[in-house]
Scaffold this motif. Structure first.
Motif, mmCIF file in Angstrom:
data_model
loop_
_atom_site.group_PDB
_atom_site.id
_atom_site.type_symbol
_atom_site.label_atom_id
_atom_site.label_comp_id
_atom_site.label_asym_id
_atom_site.label_seq_id
_atom_site.Cartn_x
_atom_site.Cartn_y
_atom_site.Cartn_z
ATOM 1 N N VAL A 3 47.956 -0.756 -7.768
ATOM 2 C CA VAL A 3 49.325 -0.746 -7.290
ATOM 3 C C VAL A 3 49.313 -0.683 -5.782
ATOM 4 O O VAL A 3 48.581 0.094 -5.180
ATOM 5 N N ARG A 5 51.722 -0.593 -2.163
ATOM 6 C CA ARG A 5 53.048 -0.367 -1.625
ATOM 7 C C ARG A 5 52.998 -0.461 -0.118
ATOM 8 O O ARG A 5 52.130 0.110 0.505
ATOM 9 N N PHE A 170 53.062 -4.758 -8.113
ATOM 10 C CA PHE A 170 52.219 -4.477 -9.276
ATOM 11 C C PHE A 170 51.393 -5.717 -9.579
ATOM 12 O O PHE A 170 51.919 -6.833 -9.558
ATOM 13 N N LEU A 218 58.294 0.541 -14.995
ATOM 14 C CA LEU A 218 57.804 0.929 -13.683
ATOM 15 C C LEU A 218 58.935 1.475 -12.813
ATOM 16 O O LEU A 218 60.111 1.184 -13.032
ATOM 17 N N THR A 219 58.543 2.222 -11.785
ATOM 18 C CA THR A 219 59.481 2.532 -10.717
ATOM 19 C C THR A 219 59.646 1.285 -9.846
ATOM 20 O O THR A 219 58.846 0.352 -9.927
ATOM 21 N N GLU A 221 58.783 0.926 -6.985
ATOM 22 C CA GLU A 221 57.583 0.812 -6.146
ATOM 23 C C GLU A 221 56.352 0.407 -6.945
ATOM 24 O O GLU A 221 55.265 0.243 -6.388
ATOM 25 N N GLU A 223 54.985 2.113 -9.685
ATOM 26 C CA GLU A 223 54.269 3.197 -10.351
ATOM 27 C C GLU A 223 54.730 3.305 -11.803
ATOM 28 O O GLU A 223 55.875 2.969 -12.123
ATOM 29 N N ASP A 232 50.032 8.369 -17.691
ATOM 30 C CA ASP A 232 49.532 7.613 -16.535
ATOM 31 C C ASP A 232 49.434 6.113 -16.804
ATOM 32 O O ASP A 232 48.588 5.421 -16.241
#
Length: 386
Positions: A3, A5, A170, A218-219, A221, A223, A232
């Protein structure tokens, strides 16, 4: 899974065909079973008795052609300021369509898109904070994987240069010549859902450590969202063959459409952590480990892609089926036999998006290498439905 960002605030400040034998994939295969003109309704979750149901029979009226002359349109998203953004799978470009005049303005080409087979620039979504961050999310096939990126859309910049550099949200989703998934959408809680395919490697769908053959949550961002069913992990549901439609009803229940292989295409009501059976089950199964579809169709009648919710029903586009299905709902159950509209009138149908109230936007998909393009293809239609 990797991931990445980047600092969005800094960017904002700076810029203010291949089909395997027996595979229904995008409608190129043939059904091994006898094809029924009617879909099969299947058992689903019990619905509250008091929940309203739409009429058993509905209607579809084509109000107008909004735009034409599009090349391999795939993702489609309405802009709050008016207009539509449409992704070209094969050209890797995003174009803004003026819904009043049909004028097309190319925003730019998304760098890194590797279009081949069913891969390319696929789904689009707007950031939950689009009004302030002007971010457009896109799912595409790269040289190494399928991934989700986001870009700033700045209409003040010159035509063809209105997209900022992609920020990878992602990556690591398996890619292939077939079954790349590609639909993305934000839910009412501002979480990003991603429909993926098993890329032709069937075993990935049952492997909870793989991102293939899944719905991911997902968020913004990139995650894994809090409350996901597996610790997780971005995986929200699994056992999917090739998810290409995502939509929520008025009670925020998630539905997904996916391709079957030889026999059954599916519309599923999605529950966290549920196993939808592929490749061990296609369509309804007597094995209680698998979640059965809400409705299923023979592959010649559907090969579904996009879905949308309007007027108490899920509306599902058919590629090989060349029709629009109305699936009336009571809760997550089908309340009456699904109805087919526009059969063969506009060719392959790819994406369905709510235009508010009783209106839908629908794209055709005749220039994708599997259709029979006519003058004006591909096009966006405005429908009035009930």
């Amino acid at each position: 899974m990797i991931v990445q960002r980047r600092a969005v605030s800094a960017v904002l400040a700076a810029s203010a065909l291949l089909v395997t034998a027996g595979c229904s994939s995008e409608g190129g295969g043939s059904s091994a079973a006898s094809v029924s003109a009617s879909p099969s309704r299947t058992a689903a979750q019990t619905s509250p008795a008091a929940e309203e149901t739409p009429p058993a029979k509905g209607t579809v009226k084509v109000v107008r052609t909004v735009a034409e002359g599009l090349n391999s349109p795939w993702g489609l998203v309405p802009l709050p300021e008016g207009g539509l953004l449409v992704a070209s799978r094969d050209q890797g470009t995003i174009t803004r369509v003026d819904t009043e005049t049909g004028k097309k303005t190319e925003l730019g080409e998304v760098p890194g898109v590797s279009a081949a087979g069913e891969g390319g620039l696929l789904g689009l979504a707007l950031s939950p904070d689009y009004a302030s961050d002007r971010m457009v999310y896109a799912y595409f096939t790269s040289a190494s994987d399928n991934r989700v990126v986001r870009m700033i859309y700045d209409p003040a910049r010159p035509v063809g240069d209105q997209l900022g550099a992609p920020d990878t949200v992602f990556k690591g989703i398996p890619k292939g010549m077939i079954h790349n998934g590609g639909r993305i959408a934000f839910d009412p809680d501002r979480l990003l859902y991603v429909g993926t395919g098993e890329s032709g490697d069937r075993g990935l769908a049952q492997d909870k450590k793989s991102l293939g053959g899944k719905i991911l949550r997902l968020t913004p961002e990139g995650e894994p969202a809090a409350g996901n069913p597996f610790a997780d992990s971005a995986v929200y549901s699994y056992g999917h063959r090739n998810v290409q439609g995502l939509a929520w009803d008025s009670k925020q229940r998630l539905f997904a459409a996916e391709f079957g292989q030889d026999t059954w295409d599916e519309l599923n009501a999605i529950e966290p952590g549920a196993d939808y059976g592929w490749p061990k089950a296609e369509g309804t199964s007597e094995d209680t480990k698998f979640r059965n579809p809400t409705a299923q169709w023979h592959t010649d009648d559907a090969s579904p892609s996009g879905i949308a919710y309007a007027e108490g029903s899920i509306w599902m586009a058919g590629l090989k089926g060349q029709r629009l299905w109305r699936v009336p709902l009571k809760g997550t159950a089908v309340s009456a036999d699904p109805q087919a509209f526009l059969k063969g009138e506009y060719g392959r149908l790819r994406t369905v998006v709510s235009a508010g109230g009783d209106k839908l936007w629908v794209t055709t998909s005749n220039t994708d290498g599997r259709g029979d393009p006519k003058s004006g293809d591909d096009r966006i239609l405005e429908l009035e439905v009930s």
